[in-house]
Scaffold this motif. Structure first.
Motif, PDB file in Angstrom:
ATOM      1  N   ARG A   1       0.848  -1.185   0.000  1.00 42.54           N
ATOM      2  CA  ARG A   1       0.000   0.000   0.000  1.00 42.54           C
ATOM      3  C   ARG A   1       0.891   1.245   0.000  1.00 42.54           C
ATOM      4  O   ARG A   1       1.766   1.377   0.870  1.00 42.54           O
ATOM      5  CB  ARG A   1      -0.911   0.011   1.237  1.00 42.54           C
ATOM      6  CG  ARG A   1      -1.878   1.182   1.240  1.00 42.54           C
ATOM      7  CD  ARG A   1      -2.762   1.126   2.457  1.00 42.54           C
ATOM      8  NE  ARG A   1      -3.713   2.217   2.436  1.00 42.54           N
ATOM      9  CZ  ARG A   1      -4.412   2.617   3.494  1.00 42.54           C
ATOM     10  NH1 ARG A   1      -4.256   1.989   4.646  1.00 42.54           N
ATOM     11  NH2 ARG A   1      -5.250   3.611   3.396  1.00 42.54           N
ATOM     12  N   ASP A   2       0.651   2.111  -0.941  1.00 42.96           N
ATOM     13  CA  ASP A   2       1.398   3.382  -1.052  1.00 42.96           C
ATOM     14  C   ASP A   2       2.912   3.167  -1.010  1.00 42.96           C
ATOM     15  O   ASP A   2       3.647   3.941  -0.390  1.00 42.96           O
ATOM     16  CB  ASP A   2       0.974   4.341   0.067  1.00 42.96           C
ATOM     17  CG  ASP A   2      -0.493   4.726  -0.030  1.00 42.96           C
ATOM     18  OD1 ASP A   2      -1.052   4.648  -1.133  1.00 42.96           O
ATOM     19  OD2 ASP A   2      -1.069   5.092   1.008  1.00 42.96           O
ATOM     20  N   GLY A   3       3.365   2.085  -1.607  1.00 41.41           N
ATOM     21  CA  GLY A   3       4.794   1.828  -1.673  1.00 41.41           C
ATOM     22  C   GLY A   3       5.361   1.118  -0.461  1.00 41.41           C
ATOM     23  O   GLY A   3       6.563   0.830  -0.414  1.00 41.41           O
ATOM     24  N   TYR A   4       4.529   0.808   0.517  1.00 43.24           N
ATOM     25  CA  TYR A   4       4.980   0.111   1.723  1.00 43.24           C
ATOM     26  C   TYR A   4       4.483  -1.336   1.682  1.00 43.24           C
ATOM     27  O   TYR A   4       3.333  -1.614   1.317  1.00 43.24           O
ATOM     28  CB  TYR A   4       4.449   0.793   2.990  1.00 43.24           C
ATOM     29  CG  TYR A   4       5.049   2.157   3.257  1.00 43.24           C
ATOM     30  CD1 TYR A   4       6.133   2.293   4.120  1.00 43.24           C
ATOM     31  CD2 TYR A   4       4.545   3.301   2.632  1.00 43.24           C
ATOM     32  CE1 TYR A   4       6.693   3.549   4.371  1.00 43.24           C
ATOM     33  CE2 TYR A   4       5.096   4.556   2.877  1.00 43.24           C
ATOM     34  CZ  TYR A   4       6.166   4.660   3.747  1.00 43.24           C
ATOM     35  OH  TYR A   4       6.724   5.905   3.988  1.00 43.24           O
ATOM     36  N   GLY A   5       5.350  -2.259   2.089  1.00 44.08           N
ATOM     37  CA  GLY A   5       4.992  -3.664   2.108  1.00 44.08           C
ATOM     38  C   GLY A   5       4.594  -4.128   3.504  1.00 44.08           C
ATOM     39  O   GLY A   5       5.168  -3.680   4.509  1.00 44.08           O
ATOM     40  N   PHE A   6       3.624  -5.038   3.561  1.00 52.83           N
ATOM     41  CA  PHE A   6       3.137  -5.550   4.848  1.00 52.83           C
ATOM     42  C   PHE A   6       2.872  -7.050   4.731  1.00 52.83           C
ATOM     43  O   PHE A   6       2.484  -7.557   3.673  1.00 52.83           O
ATOM     44  CB  PHE A   6       1.829  -4.848   5.256  1.00 52.83           C
ATOM     45  CG  PHE A   6       1.950  -3.360   5.385  1.00 52.83           C
ATOM     46  CD1 PHE A   6       2.454  -2.780   6.532  1.00 52.83           C
ATOM     47  CD2 PHE A   6       1.558  -2.525   4.335  1.00 52.83           C
ATOM     48  CE1 PHE A   6       2.570  -1.411   6.651  1.00 52.83           C
ATOM     49  CE2 PHE A   6       1.669  -1.148   4.438  1.00 52.83           C
ATOM     50  CZ  PHE A   6       2.178  -0.586   5.594  1.00 52.83           C
ATOM     51  N   ARG A   7       3.088  -7.741   5.844  1.00 52.36           N
ATOM     52  CA  ARG A   7       2.708  -9.142   5.927  1.00 52.36           C
ATOM     53  C   ARG A   7       1.307  -9.226   6.518  1.00 52.36           C
ATOM     54  O   ARG A   7       0.953  -8.481   7.433  1.00 52.36           O
ATOM     55  CB  ARG A   7       3.666  -9.911   6.832  1.00 52.36           C
ATOM     56  CG  ARG A   7       5.116  -9.870   6.381  1.00 52.36           C
ATOM     57  CD  ARG A   7       5.972 -10.703   7.332  1.00 52.36           C
ATOM     58  NE  ARG A   7       7.389 -10.529   7.082  1.00 52.36           N
ATOM     59  CZ  ARG A   7       8.337 -11.163   7.755  1.00 52.36           C
ATOM     60  NH1 ARG A   7       8.003 -12.005   8.728  1.00 52.36           N
ATOM     61  NH2 ARG A   7       9.611 -10.966   7.475  1.00 52.36           N
ATOM     62  N   GLY A   8       0.520 -10.166   6.007  1.00 52.70           N
ATOM     63  CA  GLY A   8      -0.831 -10.327   6.514  1.00 52.70           C
ATOM     64  C   GLY A   8      -1.210 -11.787   6.637  1.00 52.70           C
ATOM     65  O   GLY A   8      -0.619 -12.661   5.988  1.00 52.70           O
ATOM     66  N   ILE A   9      -2.188 -12.065   7.488  1.00 51.50           N
ATOM     67  CA  ILE A   9      -2.731 -13.413   7.624  1.00 51.50           C
ATOM     68  C   ILE A   9      -4.251 -13.289   7.664  1.00 51.50           C
ATOM     69  O   ILE A   9      -4.801 -12.438   8.374  1.00 51.50           O
ATOM     70  CB  ILE A   9      -2.190 -14.128   8.885  1.00 51.50           C
ATOM     71  CG1 ILE A   9      -2.718 -15.561   8.979  1.00 51.50           C
ATOM     72  CG2 ILE A   9      -2.524 -13.351  10.152  1.00 51.50           C
ATOM     73  CD1 ILE A   9      -2.066 -16.505   8.029  1.00 51.50           C
ATOM     74  N   TRP A  10      -4.914 -14.109   6.879  1.00 49.92           N
ATOM     75  CA  TRP A  10      -6.382 -14.110   6.843  1.00 49.92           C
ATOM     76  C   TRP A  10      -6.825 -15.504   7.253  1.00 49.92           C
ATOM     77  O   TRP A  10      -6.750 -16.448   6.487  1.00 49.92           O
ATOM     78  CB  TRP A  10      -6.868 -13.765   5.444  1.00 49.92           C
ATOM     79  CG  TRP A  10      -8.356 -13.588   5.316  1.00 49.92           C
ATOM     80  CD1 TRP A  10      -9.274 -13.589   6.321  1.00 49.92           C
ATOM     81  CD2 TRP A  10      -9.091 -13.375   4.112  1.00 49.92           C
ATOM     82  NE1 TRP A  10     -10.533 -13.385   5.827  1.00 49.92           N
ATOM     83  CE2 TRP A  10     -10.451 -13.249   4.471  1.00 49.92           C
ATOM     84  CE3 TRP A  10      -8.732 -13.282   2.764  1.00 49.92           C
ATOM     85  CZ2 TRP A  10     -11.456 -13.039   3.516  1.00 49.92           C
ATOM     86  CZ3 TRP A  10      -9.727 -13.058   1.829  1.00 49.92           C
ATOM     87  CH2 TRP A  10     -11.079 -12.939   2.192  1.00 49.92           C
ATOM     88  N   PHE A  11      -7.267 -15.630   8.502  1.00 47.68           N
ATOM     89  CA  PHE A  11      -7.718 -16.915   9.020  1.00 47.68           C
ATOM     90  C   PHE A  11      -9.106 -17.237   8.466  1.00 47.68           C
ATOM     91  O   PHE A  11      -9.968 -16.362   8.380  1.00 47.68           O
ATOM     92  CB  PHE A  11      -7.744 -16.907  10.548  1.00 47.68           C
ATOM     93  CG  PHE A  11      -6.384 -16.755  11.173  1.00 47.68           C
ATOM     94  CD1 PHE A  11      -5.463 -17.783  11.116  1.00 47.68           C
ATOM     95  CD2 PHE A  11      -6.027 -15.582  11.824  1.00 47.68           C
ATOM     96  CE1 PHE A  11      -4.208 -17.656  11.689  1.00 47.68           C
ATOM     97  CE2 PHE A  11      -4.781 -15.434  12.403  1.00 47.68           C
ATOM     98  CZ  PHE A  11      -3.861 -16.471  12.335  1.00 47.68           C
ATOM     99  N   ASN A  12      -9.301 -18.506   8.127  1.00 46.67           N
ATOM    100  CA  ASN A  12     -10.590 -18.948   7.580  1.00 46.67           C
ATOM    101  C   ASN A  12     -11.055 -18.000   6.481  1.00 46.67           C
ATOM    102  O   ASN A  12     -12.152 -17.451   6.522  1.00 46.67           O
ATOM    103  CB  ASN A  12     -11.642 -19.046   8.692  1.00 46.67           C
ATOM    104  CG  ASN A  12     -11.253 -20.061   9.741  1.00 46.67           C
ATOM    105  OD1 ASN A  12     -10.948 -21.204   9.428  1.00 46.67           O
ATOM    106  ND2 ASN A  12     -11.223 -19.626  11.002  1.00 46.67           N
ATOM    107  N   ALA A  13     -10.175 -17.825   5.494  1.00 44.30           N
ATOM    108  CA  ALA A  13     -10.426 -16.856   4.430  1.00 44.30           C
ATOM    109  C   ALA A  13     -11.766 -17.107   3.749  1.00 44.30           C
ATOM    110  O   ALA A  13     -12.123 -18.247   3.438  1.00 44.30           O
ATOM    111  CB  ALA A  13      -9.298 -16.910   3.404  1.00 44.30           C
ATOM    112  N   GLY A  14     -12.490 -16.036   3.529  1.00 43.34           N
ATOM    113  CA  GLY A  14     -13.803 -16.153   2.919  1.00 43.34           C
ATOM    114  C   GLY A  14     -13.750 -16.493   1.441  1.00 43.34           C
ATOM    115  O   GLY A  14     -14.698 -17.034   0.892  1.00 43.34           O
TER     116      GLY A  14
END
Length: 588
Positions: free
Chosen positions: A538-551
């Motif tokens: 987002r806006d040139g910044y990187g992030f790690r994410g986790i989506w449990f029980n992804a829809g």
């Protein structure tokens, strides 16, 4: 209602990602206390309706707990219990089988025995069996009490009793004094008149200012007042310890019962109780800490780790193992009881998963304002959790029914949205049709009921109609957020700052933010591959994410509209910022 033969669940509706409102006055008041703009926004959105000072919410003190004397019938209760202790009478403890009831029970046993020096053999436990006896002072539990030898001469209820006049009258007729200690709503018929006392902050004539306290807190207040009464009567020493050592149990019961954490009383109870719990004076906390690999418990652990283990026993079988676990004084005994609770919790998860899947197939799309489902194979101990899952998925008040203890009855658990007081709905339905319910009770967000099986269709129609009369439009599944965050604000420093506003819970929900992210990588994880590990930009910044029980599954290059929490991922001694996705959909 939908027919049980339906196999495919209807497609779940997309959720609305909404932003919480807050007043500018509240926001400015929070900022004037030195809070950052983000923290001020988060706090203002949760305290606009709370009549307390900002400091009392952010840094509450035990001094803010109102005097127990403000509880109606507290003096009558203390006098009768002091008499029982002075005369060495048999005291019965009757509590619900959930975490609130079990913690209440543990507090009462230990305080009456260790502080008030009442012989343990004269303290008797009566905890209803959810499956065979049902909630509250049921017929079968009443019969068990009357058959007891020795029979108690006075009974203290906790987390139940306000709706049980019939069986309280039976106990009174047998010469047993009943002191009701509860926090549930008072039924339309009024207080149980056969009770010697009813200590419940939700009485219309009760002056205790905080109506949101859990049942274990009512018990704690009653026993705190009894301590003072016994000192005044010269029955115990003036240096008898106060009840602060039992706040760990009150904190657990408060969080697990999902009462509001918006006000300072519940907040300080949870904060103080969590500190007590982390001292690990109790053997059960020592054993649980080792089992979970945790050196320090956090608020989320109360609701998502400890609470479910205590609750599971009462959902599946005899709840006494949970009581013995909390009361254990030897590690070997605590470990043995914990093993039972762990197995029950795993069994509960399996049952729940199957019921949620089946419940989704029974959703009646013609009912726009509610969802009512029944299946003859549903387990009564898990129906409340399933109702919560359906509510979360569809955004409509939900009732899940399973077969009752009599072949012609069904029992149901209801969960509701903030705009619909579920107990008031049931009261109205009962007034309109006095024959609709065999029994019902509960509070604003949750309720239980028993119907004759042939009344199910009539209930489903009346329930949907009554909720429709209270709302301007059909409710929709929603995710509430605190708005967008600039990418530059998404830092570990902000995570630490927001942690200072804990405890979070019902009525004071953890901060959730909204935003669009570009998916740069995705990897299924978990035993069933139903969780997604995400690389987001987002806006040139990187992030790690986790989506449990992804829809839904997402692909590299997709743009996601996310509702997410900021969290810290700790692994192998390192820490990094992580986004926990609460809900997401591919942006069009």
């Amino acid at each position: 209602m939908a027919q049980p033969t339906q196999q495919k669940p209807p497609a779940r509706p997309k959720k609305q990602i909404r932003v919480r409102d807050y007043s500018e006055d509240s926001f400015l008041a929070c900022k004037s206390r030195g809070l950052s703009e983000v923290s001020a926004r988060v706090l203002a959105a949760r305290t606009a309706e709370v009549p307390w000072e900002v400091e009392d919410v952010v840094a509450p003190s035990l001094k803010l707990i109102p005097n127990p004397k403000l509880l109606a019938d507290i003096e009558t209760s203390a006098s009768r219990l002091a008499e029982a202790i002075q005369k060495g009478q048999h005291i019965g403890l009757l509590t619900d089988y959930d975490v609130d009831g079990i913690t209440s029970h543990t507090i009462a046993i230990e305080v009456i025995e260790s502080l008030f020096k009442h012989p343990r053999e004269r303290i008797h436990s009566f905890i209803g069996h959810r499956i065979t006896e049902g909630y509250g002072i049921s017929d079968k539990l009443t019969a068990r009490i009357l058959e007891a030898d020795p029979r108690p001469q006075v009974i203290i209820t906790a987390d139940c009793g306000s709706s049980d006049e019939k069986n309280i009258a039976h106990l009174k007729g047998a010469g047993i004094d009943v002191i009701v200690s509860d926090h549930h709503g008072i039924p339309a018929a009024g207080l149980p008149s056969s009770a010697m006392a009813v200590v419940n902050p939700n009485r219309s004539d009760c002056h205790y200012p905080d109506k949101s306290i859990a049942g274990c807190m009512v018990t704690w207040l009653l026993l705190s007042h009894l301590r003072n009464h016994l000192i005044q009567q010269g029955l115990i020493s003036t240096d008898t310890k106060k009840l602060s050592l039992w706040l760990d149990l009150v904190a657990l019961g408060t969080v697990a019962d999902a009462v509001s954490l918006a006000g300072p009383v519940n907040r300080v109870i949870v904060q103080t109780g969590l500190k007590q719990l982390n001292l690990k004076r109790r053997v059960c906390w020592q054993v649980l800490s080792q089992s979970l690999g945790k050196t320090q418990f956090e608020v989320d652990d109360l609701g998502f780790q400890i609470g479910p283990r205590i609750n599971a026993r009462g959902r599946i079988a005899d709840p006494s193992a949970a009581l013995h676990f909390l009361c254990a004084t030897e590690p070997k005994d605590a470990q043995a009881k914990l093993s039972v609770l762990e197995k029950d919790n795993e069994d509960r998860k399996t049952i729940e998963k199957g019921m949620v899947a089946k419940g989704q197939t029974l959703i009646d799309l013609d009912k726009q304002f509610s969802q009512v489902v029944f299946d003859p194979e549903f387990h009564p101990g898990v129906q409340g959790i399933v109702a919560s899952r359906l509510l979360d998925a569809w955004g409509k008040p939900a009732v899940v029914f399973s077969p009752g203890r009599q072949s012609d009855t069904i029992t149901g658990s209801a969960r509701s949205i903030p705009d619909v007081h579920i107990l008031d709905v049931l009261k109205t339905l009962s007034q309109d049709d006095p024959d609709l319910f065999v029994a019902f009770g509960g509070h604003a967000g949750a309720a239980g009921m028993t119907l004759l099986r042939n009344k199910l269709q009539a209930f489903a129609q009346a329930f949907d109609r009554e909720i429709a009369s209270r709302l301007d439009h059909p409710p929709q599944a929603q995710v509430w957020t605190d708005g967008e965050l600039p990418a530059t604000h998404m830092t570990m420093a902000l995570v630490n700052e927001l942690q200072q506003l804990q405890p979070y819970g019902r009525g004071f929900e953890p901060p959730v933010f909204a935003g669009l992210f570009l998916v740069q990588g995705v990897r299924p994880v978990g035993a069933e591959g139903n969780h997604l590990q995400l690389s987001l930009e987002r806006d040139g910044y990187g992030f790690r994410g986790i989506w449990f029980n992804a829809g839904e599954f997402v692909s590299e290059g997709d743009t996601l509209a996310c509702a997410y929490r900021l969290d810290v991922n700790r692994f192998n001694g390192s820490e990094h910022l992580q986004l926990i996705v609460q809900y997401a959909e591919i942006a069009s």
